[in-house]
Design a protein around this motif. Structure first.
Motif, PDB file in Angstrom:
ATOM      1  N   LEU A 258      -5.386  -3.998  -3.324  1.00 29.96           N
ATOM      2  CA  LEU A 258      -6.363  -3.046  -2.809  1.00 29.96           C
ATOM      3  C   LEU A 258      -6.897  -2.187  -3.956  1.00 29.96           C
ATOM      4  CD1 LEU A 258      -4.190  -1.799   0.180  1.00 29.96           C
ATOM      5  CD2 LEU A 258      -6.139  -3.336   0.361  1.00 29.96           C
TER       6      LEU A 258
ATOM      7  N   LEU B 210      -5.136   2.819   6.592  1.00 26.11           N
ATOM      8  CA  LEU B 210      -5.834   3.211   5.362  1.00 26.11           C
ATOM      9  C   LEU B 210      -6.122   4.712   5.334  1.00 26.11           C
ATOM     10  CD1 LEU B 210      -8.648   0.522   4.817  1.00 26.11           C
ATOM     11  CD2 LEU B 210      -6.791   1.038   3.244  1.00 26.11           C
TER      12      LEU B 210
ATOM     13  N   ILE C 122     -10.418   0.746  -0.797  1.00 24.70           N
ATOM     14  CA  ILE C 122      -9.815   1.758   0.080  1.00 24.70           C
ATOM     15  C   ILE C 122     -10.850   2.774   0.556  1.00 24.70           C
ATOM     16  CG2 ILE C 122      -8.118   3.661   0.166  1.00 24.70           C
ATOM     17  CD1 ILE C 122      -6.451   1.910  -1.849  1.00 24.70           C
TER      18      ILE C 122
ATOM     19  N   TYR D 151       0.862  -1.183   0.000  1.00 24.33           N
ATOM     20  CA  TYR D 151       0.000   0.000   0.000  1.00 24.33           C
ATOM     21  C   TYR D 151       0.896   1.230   0.000  1.00 24.33           C
ATOM     22  CZ  TYR D 151      -3.590   3.338   1.550  1.00 24.33           C
ATOM     23  OH  TYR D 151      -4.444   4.413   1.642  1.00 24.33           O
TER      24      TYR D 151
END
Ligand SMILES: [Zn+2]
Length: 267
Positions: free
Chosen positions: A232, A177, A237, A162
């Motif tokens: 992702l 996140l 997200i 990420y």
């Protein structure tokens, strides 16, 4: 390679390894998430409860004690399981006899410390410790992956990339996140709290610890675990951030209400 360059290279590698280690060791909402929950709870406290917390326990803002339980856990290994409950894979609800037979998990600890805080016959010092645990654990039980699968340690064993970093799924749902640098935590908390209508708030109050846990479990299975090819997507997200925002505000509002119920008989 020059000696200096080599040392620099080794140090950089050590830094990267350390970075990954500290990320993987993070367990529970990140410090930001807990502060946001504490701030929201503080602004939803009834004035008389705020007064009791300040006068008797010498605590002026719940956000300031929200991360205490994570700090002490570093030297108390036996307390680690108090912060979550791992559930058997495929099961949608928490069952104490199966998932937490010894009472060493976040759900049962919330009940245990609630009883301690409400008992005015116990020493103030012990009740204050219970209060500090509660402020933290009500946050933790709202993090969907704190009701994750035993098999993958609440997403702790699931690794993905990420923003160019290798992280665990658990870390992302602990607040990884969220872009925390966009505004101050106080602004973040105030904005979340203001978005919620009073009607919605009152609906959230008609529930108990086991319900909060089952909600988390459901969110974990519906949204946190389903990943396509371990990647992702943008939808994942944005949905994840939306869920985390809602869980933090729910935790804050429910925490304020729980403290009211546990402390109201005093004075
Ligand atoms: Zn925790």
């Amino acid at each position: 390679m020059f000696k200096g360059k080599k040392i620099f290279f080794i140090l950089c590698r050590a830094g990267v390894v350390w970075g990954l280690l500290s990320i993987n060791l993070a367990y529970g909402w990140g410090p930001q998430g807990h502060r946001v929950v504490g701030t929201i709870a503080e602004s939803n406290l009834a004035p008389e409860i705020k007064k009791i917390i300040a006068d008797e326990f010498n605590i002026n803002n719940l956000a300031d004690i929200a991360n205490w339980a994570d700090k002490v856990r570093r030297n108390r290994k036996q307390e680690k399981p108090w912060h979550y409950t791992n559930v058997k894979e495929g099961e949608w609800t928490y069952v104490m006899s199966r998932d937490c037979p010894k009472g060493n998990c976040v759900i049962e600890k919330i009940k245990e410390f609630s009883a301690v805080l409400a008992n005015v016959d116990l020493p103030l010092k012990r009740r204050k410790v219970a209060l500090k645990y509660l402020v933290h654990f009500v946050g933790d039980v709202h993090q969907p992956l704190h009701l994750g699968n035993r098999k993958d340690r609440g997403g702790g064993k699931i690794r993905l990339a990420y923003l160019g970093k290798k992280l665990t799924l658990h870390y992302l749902w602990d607040g990884g996140l969220i872009d925390w640098k966009r505004e101050s935590l106080l602004k973040y908390a105030t904005r979340l709290n203001a978005q919620v209508q009073d009607l919605e708030k009152s609906k959230w109050l008609h529930s108990k610890v086991n319900d909060w846990a089952d909600e988390s479990r459901s969110l974990a299975l519906k949204y946190a675990y389903p990943l396509e090819n371990n990647k992702l997507s943008k939808t994942y997200i944005s949905k994840g951030r939306e869920i985390l925002d809602q869980r933090m505000v729910q935790a804050g509002i429910r925490l304020a209400d729980l403290l009211k119920r546990l402390l109201k008989t005093e004075n």
